[in-house]
Design an enzyme around this catalytic site. Structure first.
Site, PDB file in Angstrom:
ATOM      1  N   LEU A 156      40.317 -43.358  36.983  1.00  0.00           N
ATOM      2  CA  LEU A 156      40.543 -44.609  37.126  1.00  0.00           C
ATOM      3  C   LEU A 156      41.798 -45.811  36.840  1.00  0.00           C
ATOM      4  O   LEU A 156      41.734 -47.551  37.903  1.00  0.00           O
ATOM      5  CB  LEU A 156      39.313 -44.971  36.652  1.00  0.00           C
ATOM      6  N   GLY A 157      41.866 -45.580  36.041  1.00  0.00           N
ATOM      7  CA  GLY A 157      43.248 -46.155  35.407  1.00  0.00           C
ATOM      8  C   GLY A 157      43.867 -45.427  34.234  1.00  0.00           C
ATOM      9  O   GLY A 157      43.056 -44.895  32.916  1.00  0.00           O
ATOM     10  N   HIS A 158      44.715 -46.472  33.408  1.00  0.00           N
ATOM     11  CA  HIS A 158      45.268 -45.461  32.735  1.00  0.00           C
ATOM     12  C   HIS A 158      45.536 -47.619  31.356  1.00  0.00           C
ATOM     13  O   HIS A 158      46.106 -48.174  32.341  1.00  0.00           O
ATOM     14  CB  HIS A 158      46.899 -46.040  32.980  1.00  0.00           C
ATOM     15  N   GLY A 159      45.978 -47.469  30.508  1.00  0.00           N
ATOM     16  CA  GLY A 159      45.824 -48.257  29.230  1.00  0.00           C
ATOM     17  C   GLY A 159      46.444 -47.993  28.555  1.00  0.00           C
ATOM     18  O   GLY A 159      47.214 -47.086  28.465  1.00  0.00           O
ATOM     19  N   SER A 160      46.903 -48.651  27.548  1.00  0.00           N
ATOM     20  CA  SER A 160      47.854 -48.105  26.435  1.00  0.00           C
ATOM     21  C   SER A 160      47.800 -47.510  25.533  1.00  0.00           C
ATOM     22  O   SER A 160      48.287 -46.857  25.393  1.00  0.00           O
ATOM     23  CB  SER A 160      48.161 -50.175  26.109  1.00  0.00           C
ATOM     24  N   PHE A 161      46.699 -47.054  25.886  1.00  0.00           N
ATOM     25  CA  PHE A 161      46.074 -46.007  24.634  1.00  0.00           C
ATOM     26  C   PHE A 161      45.611 -44.846  25.618  1.00  0.00           C
ATOM     27  O   PHE A 161      45.329 -44.043  24.770  1.00  0.00           O
ATOM     28  CB  PHE A 161      46.159 -46.327  23.190  1.00  0.00           C
ATOM     29  N   ALA A 162      45.123 -45.114  26.963  1.00  0.00           N
ATOM     30  CA  ALA A 162      43.846 -44.330  27.221  1.00  0.00           C
ATOM     31  C   ALA A 162      44.032 -44.214  28.665  1.00  0.00           C
ATOM     32  O   ALA A 162      44.632 -45.038  29.261  1.00  0.00           O
ATOM     33  CB  ALA A 162      42.463 -44.999  26.860  1.00  0.00           C
TER      34      ALA A 162
ATOM     35  N   VAL B  96      41.581 -43.809  32.137  1.00  0.00           N
ATOM     36  CA  VAL B  96      39.627 -43.556  31.932  1.00  0.00           C
ATOM     37  C   VAL B  96      39.680 -43.072  33.199  1.00  0.00           C
ATOM     38  O   VAL B  96      40.607 -43.261  34.570  1.00  0.00           O
ATOM     39  CB  VAL B  96      39.702 -45.273  32.264  1.00  0.00           C
TER      40      VAL B  96
ATOM     41  N   ASP C 227      39.365 -62.700  22.343  1.00  0.00           N
ATOM     42  CA  ASP C 227      40.276 -61.884  24.035  1.00  0.00           C
ATOM     43  C   ASP C 227      40.101 -61.698  25.577  1.00  0.00           C
ATOM     44  O   ASP C 227      39.731 -61.598  26.185  1.00  0.00           O
ATOM     45  CB  ASP C 227      40.818 -60.776  23.508  1.00  0.00           C
TER      46      ASP C 227
HETATM   47  P1  ATP Z   1      44.958 -51.854  27.617  1.00  0.00           P
HETATM   48  O1  ATP Z   1      44.718 -50.510  27.149  1.00  0.00           O
HETATM   49  O2  ATP Z   1      46.452 -51.786  27.953  1.00  0.00           O
HETATM   50  O3  ATP Z   1      44.475 -53.305  26.685  1.00  0.00           O
HETATM   51  P2  ATP Z   1      42.921 -52.102  29.561  1.00  0.00           P
HETATM   52  O4  ATP Z   1      42.377 -52.566  28.714  1.00  0.00           O
HETATM   53  O5  ATP Z   1      42.640 -52.165  31.006  1.00  0.00           O
HETATM   54  O6  ATP Z   1      44.461 -51.772  29.330  1.00  0.00           O
HETATM   55  P3  ATP Z   1      41.214 -49.397  29.599  1.00  0.00           P
HETATM   56  O7  ATP Z   1      40.713 -49.862  28.665  1.00  0.00           O
HETATM   57  O8  ATP Z   1      41.810 -47.936  28.651  1.00  0.00           O
HETATM   58  O9  ATP Z   1      43.026 -50.813  29.347  1.00  0.00           O
HETATM   59  O10 ATP Z   1      41.495 -49.717  30.999  1.00  0.00           O
HETATM   60  C1  ATP Z   1      42.700 -49.132  31.686  1.00  0.00           C
HETATM   61  C2  ATP Z   1      41.972 -48.751  33.293  1.00  0.00           C
HETATM   62  O11 ATP Z   1      40.453 -48.091  33.905  1.00  0.00           O
HETATM   63  C3  ATP Z   1      41.400 -50.898  33.410  1.00  0.00           C
HETATM   64  O12 ATP Z   1      42.707 -51.677  33.710  1.00  0.00           O
HETATM   65  C4  ATP Z   1      40.451 -50.300  35.028  1.00  0.00           C
HETATM   66  O13 ATP Z   1      41.196 -49.855  36.097  1.00  0.00           O
HETATM   67  C5  ATP Z   1      40.023 -48.833  34.459  1.00  0.00           C
HETATM   68  N1  ATP Z   1      38.746 -49.177  33.843  1.00  0.00           N
HETATM   69  C6  ATP Z   1      38.488 -49.344  32.336  1.00  0.00           C
HETATM   70  N2  ATP Z   1      37.181 -48.878  31.883  1.00  0.00           N
HETATM   71  C7  ATP Z   1      36.531 -48.962  32.961  1.00  0.00           C
HETATM   72  C8  ATP Z   1      34.994 -49.244  33.626  1.00  0.00           C
HETATM   73  N3  ATP Z   1      34.628 -49.038  32.925  1.00  0.00           N
HETATM   74  N4  ATP Z   1      34.933 -48.930  35.279  1.00  0.00           N
HETATM   75  C9  ATP Z   1      35.890 -48.807  35.798  1.00  0.00           C
HETATM   76  N5  ATP Z   1      37.210 -48.886  35.449  1.00  0.00           N
HETATM   77  C10 ATP Z   1      37.261 -49.243  34.234  1.00  0.00           C
END
Ligand code: ATP
Length: 486
Positions: free
Chosen positions: A12-18, A20, A129
């Site tokens: 679904l996506g990538h965050g800085s450390f994860a 999803v 935040d």
């Molecule tokens: P950062 O870690 O840099 O603050 P982030 O908060 O977007 O970024 P994650 O929480 O790891 O990072 O999420 C990464 C991506 O995964 C998100 O941008 C979103 O697109 C998707 N995502 C996260 N949680 C969900 C969810 N519960 N349902 C659907 N998509 C999600």
């Protein structure tokens, strides 16, 4: 192997450390999102603490507009956080795509945000935040507040000093490095979000960060003409530079703009519903899948995370997702007092509060709890005088007691009081033998903070920082006497 109850799907996506991933919960067939955190990537102690704090806080938060965390599975290499799947994406993208929203649409989103934030505050969690990037929209365009990585648990009498959050949404006291209790900084961010929803742009913006900070500190922004009269009244109340006069959530709830077309379940503050009740239909559904009714009820009541409770909450959220099922009774079912009382117990171990005092002062009206939901608390002196007047009285009392102080903010001061004991002083106060006199100073350090409890009501909180407790209590008695309370 690690997640036998889930069928992992696309990313679904990538965050800085994860990363999803989308996944199917095998038992119910419903979709969930799984955040995969690799331990190597989060080995930095600060990042690890952030991850753990978010997991811990989300484990207890149960609100229709806060992302639900179903379970956390830990292996030596990874941490898997199974959460509610939110289909439609960030509120940020929605605003960018639509430009400014009509006030009715913006209001509904704002009502949901405020309800979620209010629930956090009542459970002593401050998000810190809040911004449209951390607010997701589900397929029915309902709000889900996410990203509790910078959130923290409030403790009575303690202040945060950490400057966190995104600059455009950060309150003036945060960027100035002043201490803050918590809720007021979330309210500021919600004010910025409300402005963004209704105006399609940010109230404070500048490519140059020092310029941006100056604008925020001066509360310099413009209100476009298209805003309704009531919205033009509410936004400036939320964007008050002085946190003590900034509107509180109970006052937002009373505001005419907020109350138009408010759904029934959002019209009630979440924690006023204390009875623990679970959804019978959902329990039946879980029983029909094969779970034992007694186990489900017991596990839900004791907040135990197991297959039965994970299934229960996935079924509950799916019903909401499909039917837009946000009636008040369903809302009630997901709340209980366990988390609240746990945190209140933790909070009771910190800070020093005064026993109940009688209402015998012209303005100081005895003690009251800062958090209305728990009337057991007595945390400070409550007054209905103007905050400046209260502080003037406080300064006079401190001066008379020869207390030294340093202003940290307009309503927060650090104090130092030195008591000199002379162990060789005779009854007539004459030093008996100069040579042998032992002068032993005792230093008491304490902090005073004035909070806003509700419209026109303020609470003076006194907290010992250092020094013997009994002497501190003596000093408090002298201070209260100076204020005319005792
Ligand atoms: P950062 O870690 O840099 O603050 P982030 O908060 O977007 O970024 P994650 O929480 O790891 O990072 O999420 C990464 C991506 O995964 C998100 O941008 C979103 O697109 C998707 N995502 C996260 N949680 C969900 C969810 N519960 N349902 C659907 N998509 C999600």
């Amino acid at each position: 192997m690690v997640l036998p109850n889930y069928k992992i799907g696309k990313t679904l996506g990538h965050g800085s450390f994860a990363t999803v991933k989308l996944a199917d919960h095998v038992v119910t067939g419903h979709k969930v999102a799984i955040k995969i955190l690799n331990r190597v990537k989060i080995k930095d102690i600060k990042v690890y603490e952030t991850v753990q704090r978010e997991i811990k806080i989300l484990r207890f938060l149960m609100h229709p507009h806060i992302i639900r965390q179903y379970e956390v599975i830990e292996t030596p290499d990874d941490i898997y956080v199974v959460m509610e799947y939110v289909k439609s994406g960030e509120l940020f993208d929605y605003i960018v795509q639509k430009g400014r929203l009509q006030e009715d649409e913006g209001r509904l989103l704002f009502q949901q945000i405020i309800s979620g934030v209010e629930y956090c505050h009542r459970n002593k969690v401050v998000h810190r935040d809040l911004k449209p990037e951390n607010i997701l929209l589900d397929s029915k365009r309902n709000i889900k507040i996410v990203d509790f990585g910078l959130s923290n648990v409030m403790q009575d009498g303690h202040f945060f000093k950490t400057s966190c959050g995104s600059p455009n949404y950060a309150a003036p006291e945060v960027i100035s490095g002043k201490p803050y209790a918590g809720p007021e900084v979330d309210i500021w961010s919600c004010g910025v979000i409300l402005y963004a929803l209704l105006c399609g742009r940010l109230p404070f913006d500048d490519e140059n960060i020092p310029n941006l900070f100056n604008k925020i500190k001066r509360g310099e922004y413009t209100l476009p003409d298209h805003l309704s009269y009531a919205a033009r009244d509410l936004i400036p109340r939320m964007l008050m530079v002085d946190p003590i006069v900034r509107i509180s959530i109970p006052e937002i709830r009373q505001h005419p703009w907020f109350n138009i077309h408010i759904p029934r379940y959002l019209a009630v503050p979440p924690l006023d519903i204390s009875a623990q009740k679970f959804d019978e239909e959902i329990i039946q559904e879980a029983v029909s899948i094969g779970f034992d009714r007694k186990e489900i009820v017991e596990s839900l009541s004791n907040r135990i995370q197991n297959e039965a409770t994970v299934t229960y909450y996935i079924l509950l959220d799916n019903r909401r997702r499909v039917h837009g099922d946000y009636s008040q009774s369903k809302f009630k079912d997901t709340l209980d007092g366990t988390f609240d009382s746990t945190l209140h117990m933790a909070a009771s171990q910190v800070g020093y509060s005064f026993p109940a005092l009688v209402d015998n002062h012209r303005r100081t009206t005895g003690l009251g709890s800062r958090i209305k939901v728990d009337k057991k608390w007595t945390l400070g002196l409550q007054s209905q005088a103007h905050p400046r007047e209260i502080m003037n009285d406080v300064f006079k009392a401190l001066q008379n007691l020869k207390v030294f102080w340093k202003k940290i903010g307009d309503y927060n001061i650090k104090c130092r009081w030195v008591r000199i004991h002379n162990n060789n002083i005779s009854e007539d106060n004459m030093i008996e033998d100069d040579e042998c006199a032992i002068i032993s100073p005792t230093v008491i350090k304490f902090e005073l903070q004035l909070y806003k409890v509700s419209e026109g009501k303020y609470l003076l909180d006194i907290q010992r920082v250092d020094g013997p407790q009994f002497i501190f209590l003596d000093l408090c008695v002298a201070f209260l006497t100076e204020l005319g309370v005792m």
